[in-house]
Write an enzyme that holds these catalytic residues in place. Sequence first.
Site, mmCIF file in Angstrom:
data_model
loop_
_atom_site.group_PDB
_atom_site.id
_atom_site.type_symbol
_atom_site.label_atom_id
_atom_site.label_comp_id
_atom_site.label_asym_id
_atom_site.label_seq_id
_atom_site.Cartn_x
_atom_site.Cartn_y
_atom_site.Cartn_z
ATOM 1 N N GLU A 26 0.836 -1.216 0.000
ATOM 2 C CA GLU A 26 0.000 0.000 0.000
ATOM 3 C C GLU A 26 0.869 1.263 0.000
ATOM 4 O OE1 GLU A 26 -1.227 1.851 3.344
ATOM 5 O OE2 GLU A 26 -0.807 0.253 4.789
ATOM 6 N N ALA A 142 -13.019 1.000 6.366
ATOM 7 C CA ALA A 142 -13.428 0.237 5.173
ATOM 8 C C ALA A 142 -12.452 -0.903 4.880
ATOM 9 C CB ALA A 142 -13.536 1.164 3.970
ATOM 10 N N LYS A 160 -3.153 -2.048 15.902
ATOM 11 C CA LYS A 160 -2.618 -1.048 16.818
ATOM 12 C C LYS A 160 -3.674 -0.687 17.850
ATOM 13 C CE LYS A 160 0.261 1.593 14.765
ATOM 14 N NZ LYS A 160 0.616 2.503 13.679
HETATM 15 N N1 PSU Z 1 -2.595 1.689 10.657
HETATM 16 C C1 PSU Z 1 -1.278 1.799 10.813
HETATM 17 N N2 PSU Z 1 -0.548 2.413 9.862
HETATM 18 C C2 PSU Z 1 -1.119 2.900 8.722
HETATM 19 C C3 PSU Z 1 -2.523 2.745 8.565
HETATM 20 C C4 PSU Z 1 -3.212 2.151 9.546
HETATM 21 O O1 PSU Z 1 -0.744 1.373 11.816
HETATM 22 O O2 PSU Z 1 -0.424 3.455 7.868
HETATM 23 C C5 PSU Z 1 -3.158 3.232 7.294
HETATM 24 C C6 PSU Z 1 -3.346 2.051 6.319
HETATM 25 O O3 PSU Z 1 -3.204 2.528 5.005
HETATM 26 C C7 PSU Z 1 -4.783 1.654 6.573
HETATM 27 C C8 PSU Z 1 -5.414 3.005 6.797
HETATM 28 O O4 PSU Z 1 -5.371 0.947 5.495
HETATM 29 O O5 PSU Z 1 -4.470 3.719 7.570
HETATM 30 C C9 PSU Z 1 -6.749 2.917 7.495
HETATM 31 O O6 PSU Z 1 -7.343 4.175 7.504
HETATM 32 P P1 PSU Z 1 -8.875 4.339 7.935
HETATM 33 O O7 PSU Z 1 -8.898 3.953 9.387
HETATM 34 O O8 PSU Z 1 -9.187 5.770 7.697
HETATM 35 O O9 PSU Z 1 -9.664 3.398 7.070
#
Ligand code: PSU
Length: 305
Positions: A26, A142, A160
């Site tokens: 990603e 999502a 996390k």
């Molecule tokens: N958690 C982490 N590091 C990250 C992310 C999440 O420890 O970089 C990033 C990833 O790209 C994950 C996104 O898919 O955040 C999730 O964001 P949201 O909660 O807005 O869906």
Amino acid sequence: MNKSFIEIDPTVREALNTGVPVVALESTIISHGMPYPKNVETALAVEEMVRSNGAVPATIAIFEGKCRIGLNAEQLEYFGKAAGVWKVSLRDIPYVLSKHLYGATTVAATMRIASFAGIKVLATGGIGGVHRGAATNMDISADLTEMAQTSVAVISAGIKSILDIGLTLEYLETQGIPVVTVGQDEFPSFYSTKSKYPSPLRLDTFEEIASMLHTKWSLDLRGSVLIANPVPAALGQDYHTIEAHIQDALAAAAVSDVKGKDITPFLLKYIAENSAGESLETNIALVLNNARLGAAIAVALQKLE
Ligand code: PSU
Ligand code: MN
């Protein structure tokens, strides 16, 4: 599907055509998850880790009206450095494509674009999940709904604890997404090998994981498997120390009224800046560890298929 919105890098195309396993990576972690230049250094090191373990890396992002599968060093540098890169989850894909914006893809968006090319494995650091306070704020990533429907395995270092780990595990169960921890009974929490939650499933080798993925998809049981790969113990951080940083970060987010798609990047940045860089080093180490496992699983899976 209209393929005119997809552009596959020649190195990835060649791998797909010749049956060499590919690991999707990603780009939100690059543009919104780590500071420059460590983000670019890490992205390059992660790609090299995939290569040296027998697979081809495909970092995924959006620009110039295309979903790009495989970025070169110059493009990685751009995503690590430029301001104004969109954080693209599933809902944002058509907007960012049609406006020709630059978009860094989350796990959800990366999975979907990887699946367009038939890629089966994605390695990252951490996924999004059910946030603390979800009962009232409805903040559920999502990433989880995408994992319910798209058949790309996701390797992370667990979840996390900026998220509600217990609620996230419940949600994954509801959505029929298997959760497998590698080599231990306890589900890991990203920075730490511990979380106080038992892992729903445990497997000890990449061969067993590949076999489980092959079995699931052979039965047309669509969707992902969350593979939780604990951070190498020597590099992990004390659960209570990191929890204190997370509590501070959550309090700062509340004071600044940060919500929605901005909350995860805000918390990550806050923790990295307030833990003397240690959390960033741990973050880099665990992403590399996940890239290594992702490549091994992709190679083993390819042999079964
Ligand atoms: N958690 C982490 N590091 C990250 C992310 C999440 O420890 O970089 C990033 C990833 O790209 C994950 C996104 O898919 O955040 C999730 O964001 P949201 O909660 O807005 O869906
Ligand atoms: Mn959210």
